[in-house]
Structures are given as C-alpha cells and as structure tokens.
Design an enzyme around this catalytic site. Structure first.
Site, PDB file in Angstrom:
ATOM      1  CG  HIS A 187      -4.355 -21.640   7.097  1.00 54.59           C
ATOM      2  ND1 HIS A 187      -5.441 -20.825   6.919  1.00 54.59           N
ATOM      3  CD2 HIS A 187      -3.413 -20.867   7.700  1.00 54.59           C
ATOM      4  CE1 HIS A 187      -5.181 -19.611   7.408  1.00 54.59           C
ATOM      5  NE2 HIS A 187      -3.952 -19.622   7.880  1.00 54.59           N
ATOM      6  CB  ILE A 188       0.544 -26.011   8.333  1.00 54.19           C
ATOM      7  CG1 ILE A 188       1.235 -26.282   6.984  1.00 54.19           C
ATOM      8  CG2 ILE A 188      -0.600 -26.977   8.595  1.00 54.19           C
ATOM      9  CD1 ILE A 188       2.023 -27.583   6.947  1.00 54.19           C
TER      10      ILE A 188
ATOM     11  NE  ARG B 259      -2.242  -0.950   3.366  1.00 50.79           N
ATOM     12  CZ  ARG B 259      -2.684  -1.172   4.590  1.00 50.79           C
ATOM     13  NH1 ARG B 259      -3.923  -0.924   4.881  1.00 50.79           N
ATOM     14  NH2 ARG B 259      -1.892  -1.640   5.539  1.00 50.79           N
TER      15      ARG B 259
ATOM     16  CD  GLU C 161      -8.002 -21.539   4.766  1.00 51.53           C
ATOM     17  OE1 GLU C 161      -7.252 -21.288   3.816  1.00 51.53           O
ATOM     18  OE2 GLU C 161      -7.646 -21.431   5.944  1.00 51.53           O
TER      19      GLU C 161
ATOM     20  NE  ARG D  27      -6.753 -15.004   7.193  1.00 48.24           N
ATOM     21  CZ  ARG D  27      -5.744 -15.357   7.993  1.00 48.24           C
ATOM     22  NH1 ARG D  27      -4.699 -16.008   7.508  1.00 48.24           N
ATOM     23  NH2 ARG D  27      -5.771 -15.068   9.276  1.00 48.24           N
TER      24      ARG D  27
ATOM     25  CB  ILE E 175       1.918 -17.856   3.132  1.00 46.64           C
ATOM     26  CG1 ILE E 175       2.763 -16.582   2.986  1.00 46.64           C
ATOM     27  CG2 ILE E 175       2.666 -19.076   2.623  1.00 46.64           C
ATOM     28  CD1 ILE E 175       3.934 -16.518   3.963  1.00 46.64           C
TER      29      ILE E 175
HETATM   30  C1  8YV Z   1      -3.448 -19.294  12.098  1.00 49.26           C
HETATM   31  C2  8YV Z   1      -2.982 -17.380  10.477  1.00 49.26           C
HETATM   32  O1  8YV Z   1      -2.995 -20.599  12.201  1.00 49.26           O
HETATM   33  O2  8YV Z   1      -2.188 -15.983  12.203  1.00 49.26           O
HETATM   34  C3  8YV Z   1      -2.842 -16.072  11.161  1.00 49.26           C
HETATM   35  O3  8YV Z   1      -3.398 -15.079  10.648  1.00 49.26           O
HETATM   36  O4  8YV Z   1      -3.413 -17.454   9.392  1.00 49.26           O
HETATM   37  C4  8YV Z   1      -2.520 -18.631  11.138  1.00 49.26           C
HETATM   38  O5  8YV Z   1      -1.323 -18.398  11.799  1.00 49.26           O
HETATM   39  C5  8YV Z   1      -4.918 -19.364  11.818  1.00 49.26           C
HETATM   40  O6  8YV Z   1      -5.474 -18.185  11.374  1.00 49.26           O
HETATM   41  C6  8YV Z   1      -5.638 -19.826  13.090  1.00 49.26           C
HETATM   42  O7  8YV Z   1      -6.214 -18.828  13.820  1.00 49.26           O
END
Ligand code: 8YV
Length: 337
Positions: A292-293, A184, A274, A245, A243
């Site tokens: 999502h790990i 941004r 997801e 969203r 990584i």
């Molecule tokens: C989480 C994530 O595991 O922190 C974040 O925004 O995406 C991940 O680290 C997930 O959102 C669980 O709350």
C-alpha cells in the site's frame, strides 16, 4: 479573560506524522501525538479521543457510530488519505462532525505507481529479479520471462475518477494505448476526447482489456466487484492491477485465477484485511505485491499531511479559511456560506 487562561482546543494526531505538521497544529491546538506510531483502534482510540475536538486520522483508524457516541466532543475528523472508507460519513454528518480527505495532491503520484505496477506485472519485473538473485540466470533463451506488451495494448480502467483519468493519460499519450473504461457514470465527452477514452459496460471492459487497472473507491457497492465470475471473462493474457482498496477484488478468487492461468499476471498494492495478505497470493510467481505505497513519495506525503492539517485548522475555526476546510467530504455539515 487573560491570554494565559485561554484554553486551546485539544486534537489527536492518531499516527506519527512529519514533526513540522505537529508543530503547525500546536500553534492552534493542544496536540496529543503518537510518536511511537502505534495503531489505536476501538476502545483505545475512543479513550485517546476523550475531550478532543478534532482527529487527524489515516486509513488505519475506524471512525464509526459507536466511537462517535463515545466521543461527544469530537467536531472534525480529517483523514490523511483521499479514500475515507474507514469513516462512517453518514454517522458523522448525523452528529454534525465534519469529515475531510486529501484529494488531488496524490493523483499524479498514485497514477505513476499504478502504471508502474501494471508494467511490472506485464513485463514480469519482480519475477525476473527474483530469478536473477536466485542464481537461475544461466543463459539467454528465446522465451525466458516473456511477458506482454503495454504500448499499443488496450488499457481498461475500472473507476474513472481523478486517478483513473491520470492513468488513462499516461496510457493514451505516453504508450499509445487504446483506453476503455467503466464508471458509475460516463465522463463528459470533453474529458474523453483527448484520451480517445471509450465508456463501455463492465462486461466489455473485462473481456477487452489487455491490462485492467482498478481505481474504484471502496463501498458496499464495490465489494468484490472483481471476483471469480469477472475474472473468468478476462483474456488469459491479461493483467489486473489493484491500487484502489482491498475488498474491491476477491483476493482468493484472484489467486485461483492466477494459479490456473485464467489471467496472466497481477499487480496488487491493496488487500482485503491488510496488512494481512492472503497466503495463496504469497506463493504465486505471477503477482507483484507491494505494501500500500501508491502515494508514498516524500513530496506527496508532505502535501497530504499539510492538506489534512489545513483541513483540521480550518474546521475548528482557525487560520485564513476558518470554518471552511478546503476539502470537505460532507460539506452540508458546514451550513450555508
Ligand atoms: C494512504 C490511500 O497512504 O489516500 C488514500 O486513500 O490509500 C493512501 O494514499 C493511506 O490510506 C493512508 O492514510
């Protein structure tokens, strides 16, 4: 009033979490936990939140205006995540509900994973493993599973916040990559200089990146920030790693681009809708898919849970920083110091 009659505030811990964290919360609160780790949404979540002053949430729970109306006693929503697109922050602020997240504690772990996913895509690691396990490795050949170099390549980062900068550090200092980024706003030159990072517009980022890593937070403004038109600008040899969203990348458009070799490969840890993954992605060899790990190391998950608990304890007026949760998202709700 005798101590025995003093009521502790009630809180909901919406998903299963480390027992030590529940025990710490129980020193201050009546805790309703979720040992079965079900995902409570909508009316069920509202039912569980009746009479609760605080909620310890994760990205799975949607906290919106309707839920806040249904749960008038709620005063604090403490998310165990750095992202908080599951929470309508404006609606919380309008009702005086403090929202907190867990920044910083997951930055390096998430950057490690983003880099690993980018390397897996570039060097075809998941595909190679499937090939070997399927018994297809009969002999060496000059072009067997050839990928693209990471060292010395151009790393393009979309979203240069804390995690983006941590990935840039790995690329510039560890792998001799040229770093370009779009954000941004431009970073302070003092932050750019040690990385040799160059701010470019989004089109230049897409055209020049050998490896594009997406770390931009989700918002209506970043919805499908990378779709068919953006993918068409990228090099046919490029990789894309998401990584951030689900919803930042248009997954079906990405699947089409991968199938047509419009780009070479992708690494995805997050998906629109997801845990559902678009079926087109599941059929493609040139995409590495993880569930999502990116923040999933034991140490980091403990740190995230501890920080979310610290926030909840302080937000509801307990502990050494009573009234001042360490990482508020809408600090305006707390009033002047
Ligand atoms: C989480 C994530 O595991 O922190 C974040 O925004 O995406 C991940 O680290 C997930 O959102 C669980 O709350």
């Amino acid at each position: 009033m005798t101590a025995g009659l003093t009521m502790k505030p009630q809180v909901l811990v919406a998903r299963a979490v480390f027992p030590a964290v529940i025990a710490r919360l129980a020193e201050h609160f009546e805790v309703e936990a979720n040992p079965g780790d079900e995902v409570w949404r909508g009316a069920e979540l509202a039912r569980r939140l009746q009479g609760k002053a605080g909620a310890f949430t994760t990205g799975s729970e949607r906290i919106d205006a309707a839920l806040l109306v249904a749960c008038p006693e709620l005063r604090a929503v403490c998310n165990m995540a750095v992202g908080y697109n599951n929470i309508d922050v404006d609606a919380c602020s309008a009702r005086g509900v403090i929202v907190t997240n867990t920044p910083d504690v997951l930055t390096e772990t998430t950057a490690d994973f983003g880099f690993a996913l980018m390397m897996a895509a570039a060097r075809r690691i998941a595909e190679s493993e499937r090939f070997l396990r399927a018994g297809e490795w009969k002999h060496w050949s000059y072009d067997m599973l050839t990928g693209s170099d990471v060292h010395g390549a151009t790393l393009g980062i979309l979203g240069m916040g804390r995690i983006g900068q941590a990935i840039a550090r790995r690329g510039a200092l560890g792998f001799g990559m040229r770093v370009i980024y779009h954000n941004r706003s431009r970073l302070d030159p003092a932050l750019e200089a040690p990385l040799g990072a160059r701010y470019v517009d989004k089109e230049q980022l897409l055209r020049e990146a050998d490896h594009l890593v997406i770390v931009v937070p989700y918002s209506p403004a970043s919805h499908h920030a990378v779709g068919a038109a953006e993918l068409a600008l990228m090099k046919p040899t490029a990789t894309l790693t998401n990584i951030a969203r689900g919803g930042v990348v248009d997954d079906p458009a990405l699947a089409a681009a991968l199938r047509q070799h419009c780009i070479a490969a992708a690494g995805l840890d997050v998906y629109e809708g997801e845990p559902h993954v678009h079926p087109d992605l599941l059929t493609l060899p040139n995409v590495v898919l993880t569930p999502h790990i990116a923040s999933a190391t034991v140490a980091t998950r403990i740190a995230m849970a501890d920080l979310a608990a610290d926030n909840l304890i302080a937000a509801l007026g307990f502990g050494p920083s009573a009234g001042r949760p360490p990482t508020p998202v809408n600090p305006g709700v707390l009033g002047p110091r």
